[in-house]
Design a protein around this motif. Structure first.
Motif, short mmCIF file in Angstrom:
data_model
loop_
_atom_site.label_atom_id
_atom_site.label_comp_id
_atom_site.label_asym_id
_atom_site.label_seq_id
_atom_site.Cartn_x
_atom_site.Cartn_y
_atom_site.Cartn_z
N ALA A 179 0.84 -1.19 0.00
CA ALA A 179 0.00 0.00 0.00
C ALA A 179 0.88 1.24 0.00
CB ALA A 179 -0.92 0.01 1.22
N CYS A 180 0.39 2.28 -0.63
CA CYS A 180 1.10 3.56 -0.68
C CYS A 180 0.12 4.66 -0.34
CB CYS A 180 1.70 3.78 -2.06
SG CYS A 180 2.45 5.42 -2.28
N LYS A 181 0.44 5.42 0.69
CA LYS A 181 -0.41 6.54 1.11
C LYS A 181 0.21 7.83 0.61
CE LYS A 181 -3.30 9.12 3.49
NZ LYS A 181 -4.72 9.29 3.04
N ALA A 182 -0.58 8.63 -0.11
CA ALA A 182 -0.13 9.93 -0.59
C ALA A 182 -0.80 11.02 0.22
CB ALA A 182 -0.46 10.08 -2.07
N SER A 183 -0.03 11.97 0.67
CA SER A 183 -0.59 13.11 1.39
C SER A 183 -0.02 14.39 0.81
CB SER A 183 -0.27 12.99 2.88
OG SER A 183 1.12 12.91 3.09
N GLY A 184 -0.76 15.47 0.98
CA GLY A 184 -0.33 16.73 0.42
C GLY A 184 -1.14 17.09 -0.80
N ARG A 185 -0.60 17.94 -1.63
CA ARG A 185 -1.33 18.48 -2.78
C ARG A 185 -1.16 17.57 -4.00
NH1 ARG A 185 -0.82 25.10 -2.57
NH2 ARG A 185 -1.74 25.36 -0.49
N ILE A 186 -1.98 16.52 -4.02
CA ILE A 186 -1.99 15.63 -5.18
C ILE A 186 -2.92 16.22 -6.23
CG2 ILE A 186 -2.52 13.33 -6.01
CD1 ILE A 186 -0.20 13.32 -4.15
N GLN A 187 -2.41 16.43 -7.43
CA GLN A 187 -3.23 16.97 -8.51
C GLN A 187 -4.28 15.93 -8.93
OE1 GLN A 187 -3.05 20.06 -9.70
NE2 GLN A 187 -1.34 20.55 -8.33
N SER A 188 -5.42 16.42 -9.37
CA SER A 188 -6.48 15.52 -9.80
C SER A 188 -6.07 14.73 -11.04
CB SER A 188 -7.75 16.31 -10.10
OG SER A 188 -7.50 17.26 -11.12
N THR A 189 -5.08 15.21 -11.75
CA THR A 189 -4.62 14.54 -12.97
C THR A 189 -3.49 13.54 -12.72
OG1 THR A 189 -3.09 16.37 -13.33
CG2 THR A 189 -5.24 16.49 -14.42
N SER A 190 -3.08 13.39 -11.49
CA SER A 190 -1.86 12.63 -11.21
C SER A 190 -1.95 11.16 -11.58
CB SER A 190 -1.50 12.76 -9.74
OG SER A 190 -2.47 12.10 -8.95
N SER A 191 -0.81 10.60 -11.94
CA SER A 191 -0.66 9.17 -12.09
C SER A 191 0.23 8.67 -10.96
CB SER A 191 -0.04 8.81 -13.44
OG SER A 191 1.26 9.37 -13.55
N MET A 192 0.03 7.42 -10.58
CA MET A 192 0.83 6.82 -9.51
C MET A 192 1.43 5.53 -10.02
SD MET A 192 -1.54 7.48 -6.12
CE MET A 192 -0.20 7.17 -4.96
N SER A 193 2.66 5.27 -9.62
CA SER A 193 3.37 4.10 -10.12
C SER A 193 4.11 3.39 -9.01
CB SER A 193 4.37 4.52 -11.21
OG SER A 193 3.72 5.06 -12.32
N TRP A 194 4.40 2.12 -9.27
CA TRP A 194 5.28 1.31 -8.42
C TRP A 194 6.57 1.03 -9.17
CZ3 TRP A 194 4.40 0.40 -3.42
CH2 TRP A 194 3.09 0.47 -2.92
N PHE A 195 7.67 1.15 -8.47
CA PHE A 195 8.98 0.76 -8.97
C PHE A 195 9.59 -0.22 -7.97
CE2 PHE A 195 10.12 3.61 -12.51
CZ PHE A 195 9.05 4.50 -12.47
N ARG A 196 10.59 -0.91 -8.40
CA ARG A 196 11.33 -1.76 -7.48
C ARG A 196 12.82 -1.69 -7.80
NH1 ARG A 196 9.06 -7.70 -9.47
NH2 ARG A 196 10.26 -7.88 -11.42
N GLN A 197 13.60 -1.96 -6.76
CA GLN A 197 15.05 -1.90 -6.90
C GLN A 197 15.65 -3.10 -6.19
OE1 GLN A 197 17.11 1.36 -4.94
NE2 GLN A 197 18.62 1.44 -6.58
N ALA A 198 16.24 -3.99 -6.96
CA ALA A 198 16.97 -5.13 -6.41
C ALA A 198 18.37 -4.65 -5.99
CB ALA A 198 17.06 -6.24 -7.44
N PRO A 199 19.04 -5.41 -5.12
CA PRO A 199 20.37 -4.99 -4.66
C PRO A 199 21.32 -4.71 -5.83
CG PRO A 199 19.59 -6.80 -3.34
CD PRO A 199 18.59 -6.64 -4.45
N GLU A 200 21.94 -3.57 -5.77
CA GLU A 200 22.93 -3.13 -6.76
C GLU A 200 22.35 -3.00 -8.16
OE1 GLU A 200 26.39 -5.57 -6.50
OE2 GLU A 200 26.67 -5.18 -4.36
N LYS A 201 21.04 -2.81 -8.26
CA LYS A 201 20.39 -2.62 -9.54
C LYS A 201 19.71 -1.25 -9.56
CE LYS A 201 21.15 -6.85 -11.08
NZ LYS A 201 21.97 -7.15 -12.29
N GLU A 202 19.35 -0.80 -10.74
CA GLU A 202 18.63 0.47 -10.85
C GLU A 202 17.14 0.25 -10.61
OE1 GLU A 202 19.49 1.72 -14.81
OE2 GLU A 202 18.05 0.36 -15.72
#
Length: 122
Positions: A20-43
Motif C-alpha cells: 500500500a502507498c499513502k499519498a498526502s499533500g497536494r496531489i493533482q487531480s490529474t496525477s498518475s501513480m506508479s510502483w517501482f522496485r530496486q533489487a540490490p545493486e540494480k537500478e
C-alpha cells in the motif's frame, strides 16, 4: 506531497503480498501513480502504474500476477502481488507524476516515497 509505502515482508515462492502507498499533500487531480522496485545493486525498475482514469500498465514480467489499484478518496495506491517468485525480491517504491503521464523512467516522476522490502524466499 509525501508518499509512504508499506506492506512488505518475507513470503515463500508462490505466495501473495499486498503493498500500500499513502499519498498526502497536494496531489493533482490529474496525477498518475506508479510502483517501482530496486533489487540490490540494480537500478529502479518500473513495475506498474495507474492513471487518474484508472488505466493500468505493467512490466511484462509481472503481467497476470500483479494488480495495481487506487482509492482516489483516500489517496491510496495498492499492489496486489500473487504467485511471487524469488526474482520479485526487491525494495518497492511508489511514485507520483502530477501531470498524469506514465513513464517507466524513475527520474521523470515528481515525488517518490521510501521503499518497503519484499523478500521472496523459501
Amino acid at each position: 506531497v509525501q508518499l509512504q509505502a508499506c506492506g512488505g515482508g518475507l513470503v515463500q515462492p508462490g505466495g501473495s503480498l499486498t503493498l500500500a502507498c499513502k499519498a498526502s499533500g497536494r496531489i493533482q487531480s490529474t496525477s498518475s501513480m506508479s510502483w517501482f522496485r530496486q533489487a540490490p545493486e540494480k537500478e529502479h525498475k518500473f513495475v506498474a502504474a495507474i492513471t487518474r482514469d484508472g488505466d493500468t500498465s505493467y512490466r511484462d514480467s509481472v503481467k497476470g500476477r500483479f494488480t495495481v489499484s487506487r482509492d482516489y478518496v483516500k489517496n491510496m495506491m495498492y499492489l496486489q502481488m500473487n504467485s511471487l517468485k524469488p526474482e520479485d525480491t526487491a525494495v518497492y517504491f511508489c511514485a507520483v507524476r502530477q501531470d498524469g503521464w506514465v513513464t517507466s523512467n524513475w527520474n521523470e516522476y515528481h515525488f517518490w516515497g521510501q521503499g518497503t522490502l519484499v523478500t521472496v524466499s523459501s
